[in-house]
Design a protein around this motif. Structure first.
Motif, PDB file in Angstrom:
ATOM      1  N   VAL A   1       0.836  -1.201   0.000  1.00 49.31           N
ATOM      2  CA  VAL A   1       0.000   0.000   0.000  1.00 49.31           C
ATOM      3  C   VAL A   1       0.874   1.255   0.000  1.00 49.31           C
ATOM      4  O   VAL A   1       0.608   2.217  -0.734  1.00 49.31           O
ATOM      5  CB  VAL A   1      -0.944  -0.012   1.225  1.00 49.31           C
ATOM      6  CG1 VAL A   1      -1.622   1.352   1.387  1.00 49.31           C
ATOM      7  CG2 VAL A   1      -1.984  -1.110   1.074  1.00 49.31           C
ATOM      8  N   ALA A   2       1.927   1.238   0.829  1.00 45.39           N
ATOM      9  CA  ALA A   2       2.817   2.396   0.911  1.00 45.39           C
ATOM     10  C   ALA A   2       3.547   2.623  -0.412  1.00 45.39           C
ATOM     11  O   ALA A   2       3.664   3.764  -0.880  1.00 45.39           O
ATOM     12  CB  ALA A   2       3.827   2.193   2.040  1.00 45.39           C
ATOM     13  N   ARG A   3       4.041   1.550  -1.027  1.00 48.54           N
ATOM     14  CA  ARG A   3       4.773   1.685  -2.285  1.00 48.54           C
ATOM     15  C   ARG A   3       3.845   2.161  -3.395  1.00 48.54           C
ATOM     16  O   ARG A   3       4.237   2.987  -4.229  1.00 48.54           O
ATOM     17  CB  ARG A   3       5.423   0.361  -2.676  1.00 48.54           C
ATOM     18  CG  ARG A   3       6.478  -0.132  -1.710  1.00 48.54           C
ATOM     19  CD  ARG A   3       7.453  -1.071  -2.380  1.00 48.54           C
ATOM     20  NE  ARG A   3       8.382  -0.332  -3.208  1.00 48.54           N
ATOM     21  CZ  ARG A   3       9.292  -0.888  -4.001  1.00 48.54           C
ATOM     22  NH1 ARG A   3       9.363  -2.204  -4.098  1.00 48.54           N
ATOM     23  NH2 ARG A   3      10.119  -0.160  -4.707  1.00 48.54           N
ATOM     24  N   ALA A   4       2.627   1.640  -3.423  1.00 53.68           N
ATOM     25  CA  ALA A   4       1.673   2.060  -4.448  1.00 53.68           C
ATOM     26  C   ALA A   4       1.376   3.552  -4.332  1.00 53.68           C
ATOM     27  O   ALA A   4       1.319   4.277  -5.340  1.00 53.68           O
ATOM     28  CB  ALA A   4       0.382   1.252  -4.320  1.00 53.68           C
ATOM     29  N   ALA A   5       1.215   4.027  -3.096  1.00 50.72           N
ATOM     30  CA  ALA A   5       0.968   5.455  -2.883  1.00 50.72           C
ATOM     31  C   ALA A   5       2.169   6.276  -3.334  1.00 50.72           C
ATOM     32  O   ALA A   5       2.018   7.326  -3.973  1.00 50.72           O
ATOM     33  CB  ALA A   5       0.672   5.723  -1.407  1.00 50.72           C
ATOM     34  N   GLU A   6       3.355   5.772  -3.029  1.00 55.27           N
ATOM     35  CA  GLU A   6       4.582   6.463  -3.449  1.00 55.27           C
ATOM     36  C   GLU A   6       4.682   6.523  -4.967  1.00 55.27           C
ATOM     37  O   GLU A   6       5.170   7.510  -5.529  1.00 55.27           O
ATOM     38  CB  GLU A   6       5.791   5.720  -2.879  1.00 55.27           C
ATOM     39  CG  GLU A   6       7.142   6.321  -3.274  1.00 55.27           C
ATOM     40  CD  GLU A   6       8.304   5.465  -2.812  1.00 55.27           C
ATOM     41  OE1 GLU A   6       9.432   5.722  -3.260  1.00 55.27           O
ATOM     42  OE2 GLU A   6       8.082   4.540  -2.009  1.00 55.27           O
ATOM     43  N   PHE A   7       4.199   5.480  -5.638  1.00 53.56           N
ATOM     44  CA  PHE A   7       4.269   5.415  -7.101  1.00 53.56           C
ATOM     45  C   PHE A   7       3.165   6.229  -7.772  1.00 53.56           C
ATOM     46  O   PHE A   7       3.124   6.336  -8.991  1.00 53.56           O
ATOM     47  CB  PHE A   7       4.149   3.962  -7.577  1.00 53.56           C
ATOM     48  CG  PHE A   7       5.304   3.073  -7.162  1.00 53.56           C
ATOM     49  CD1 PHE A   7       6.434   3.603  -6.551  1.00 53.56           C
ATOM     50  CD2 PHE A   7       5.257   1.711  -7.377  1.00 53.56           C
ATOM     51  CE1 PHE A   7       7.489   2.792  -6.150  1.00 53.56           C
ATOM     52  CE2 PHE A   7       6.309   0.885  -6.988  1.00 53.56           C
ATOM     53  CZ  PHE A   7       7.428   1.437  -6.373  1.00 53.56           C
ATOM     54  N   GLY A   8       2.250   6.794  -6.968  1.00 51.13           N
ATOM     55  CA  GLY A   8       1.171   7.595  -7.548  1.00 51.13           C
ATOM     56  C   GLY A   8      -0.060   6.792  -7.906  1.00 51.13           C
ATOM     57  O   GLY A   8      -0.827   7.166  -8.797  1.00 51.13           O
ATOM     58  N   PHE A   9      -0.274   5.672  -7.200  1.00 46.62           N
ATOM     59  CA  PHE A   9      -1.430   4.821  -7.487  1.00 46.62           C
ATOM     60  C   PHE A   9      -2.734   5.564  -7.265  1.00 46.62           C
ATOM     61  O   PHE A   9      -2.936   6.216  -6.253  1.00 46.62           O
ATOM     62  CB  PHE A   9      -1.389   3.575  -6.600  1.00 46.62           C
ATOM     63  CG  PHE A   9      -2.618   2.702  -6.687  1.00 46.62           C
ATOM     64  CD1 PHE A   9      -2.895   1.994  -7.843  1.00 46.62           C
ATOM     65  CD2 PHE A   9      -3.500   2.604  -5.612  1.00 46.62           C
ATOM     66  CE1 PHE A   9      -4.024   1.190  -7.930  1.00 46.62           C
ATOM     67  CE2 PHE A   9      -4.628   1.806  -5.691  1.00 46.62           C
ATOM     68  CZ  PHE A   9      -4.896   1.094  -6.858  1.00 46.62           C
ATOM     69  N   LYS A  10      -3.645   5.443  -8.247  1.00 48.42           N
ATOM     70  CA  LYS A  10      -4.968   6.043  -8.134  1.00 48.42           C
ATOM     71  C   LYS A  10      -5.978   4.929  -7.898  1.00 48.42           C
ATOM     72  O   LYS A  10      -6.129   4.039  -8.744  1.00 48.42           O
ATOM     73  CB  LYS A  10      -5.316   6.821  -9.404  1.00 48.42           C
ATOM     74  CG  LYS A  10      -4.403   8.017  -9.636  1.00 48.42           C
ATOM     75  CD  LYS A  10      -4.782   8.769 -10.898  1.00 48.42           C
ATOM     76  CE  LYS A  10      -3.868   9.981 -11.101  1.00 48.42           C
ATOM     77  NZ  LYS A  10      -4.201  10.723 -12.330  1.00 48.42           N
ATOM     78  N   PRO A  11      -6.651   4.940  -6.766  1.00 49.86           N
ATOM     79  CA  PRO A  11      -7.579   3.859  -6.426  1.00 49.86           C
ATOM     80  C   PRO A  11      -8.616   3.604  -7.509  1.00 49.86           C
ATOM     81  O   PRO A  11      -9.140   4.538  -8.126  1.00 49.86           O
ATOM     82  CB  PRO A  11      -8.244   4.349  -5.133  1.00 49.86           C
ATOM     83  CG  PRO A  11      -7.230   5.275  -4.539  1.00 49.86           C
ATOM     84  CD  PRO A  11      -6.586   5.952  -5.715  1.00 49.86           C
TER      85      PRO A  11
END
Length: 229
Positions: free
Chosen positions: A211-221
């Motif tokens: 979850v943290a890495r996805a947020a860092e990568f700019g993941f859009k839910p």
């Protein structure tokens, strides 16, 4: 009799009046420099440069209608002989590269002393490049590495299926595997399989790290799509 040295004409480009007035007063202390004008926006810079014909433009990087790079490009498109020195609070590599690409020969932080600013203006007026080649090499190397890292991050996110993105969204909301299975009306085993693939694709060792890495990568839910194995 020896003729007095010709004054170096300086145009200040700065949108904050108190800063511009401070720079004007500062440069007035140097007998070989003279401030010929002040512009507070990109739009005002080029017409003023055309009218006042400065030797050097001392330009803030953050302006209300653009950047110092925009102002520099506009000035030099009209008169390439005008030297550009950027004076900014932005110490980022991207700002420095943008300034160099626009033709700036110097980049100073606003923490610079008066003598440093005056010296930079003099050197710029003499046609010197104030940014060491070694600095540019280092900045370009970091820029390329950042670009590679961003491309890799995008590739990892793009490799996830819509269902995996959907489950990752629910994970980011704090749902555990059983809650995700219930929310999506799919089996617990299916959720575990998807989660394992998500961890692999994000190179994460736990769901929290994913979850943290996805947020860092700019993941859009993603929006839940409903039951589907």
């Amino acid at each position: 009799m020896t003729a007095p040295p010709e004054l170096t004409k300086v145009l200040i480009v700065e949108d904050h009046r108190v800063v511009a007035e401070g720079l004007w007063a500062l440069l007035a202390e140097y007998s070989d420099l003279t401030v010929v004008g002040w512009a507070d926006s990109v739009a005002e810079t080029v017409p003023m440069a055309k009218e006042l014909k400065p030797d050097v433009a001392l330009v803030d990087f953050r302006l209300p209608d653009g950047t110092g790079a925009d102002a520099a490009a506009g000035i030099r498109a009209h008169d390439p002989s005008v030297a550009i020195v950027i004076l900014s609070a932005d110490a980022s590599d991207s700002a420095l590269l943008a300034a160099v690409e626009a033709g700036a020969c110097g980049y100073l932080l606003k923490s610079a002393s008066g003598d440093e600013i005056a010296s930079a203006i003099r050197s710029a007026a003499e046609g010197e490049t104030l940014i060491p080649a070694s600095t540019l090499v280092e900045v370009l190397a970091r820029h390329r590495e950042d670009a590679r890292s961003t491309a890799e991050q995008n590739e990892r996110l793009d490799s996830m299926t819509p269902r995996e993105q959907e489950i990752l969204t629910l994970m980011s909301q704090g749902l555990d595997n059983r809650a995700v299975a219930e929310r999506l009306s799919i089996s617990y085993a299916t959720v575990r399989t998807h989660v394992r693939r998500i961890l692999e694709k994000l190179d994460a060792r736990s769901q929290l790290e994913a979850v943290a890495r996805a947020a860092e990568f700019g993941f859009k839910p993603a929006q839940p799509e409903g039951p589907e194995e």
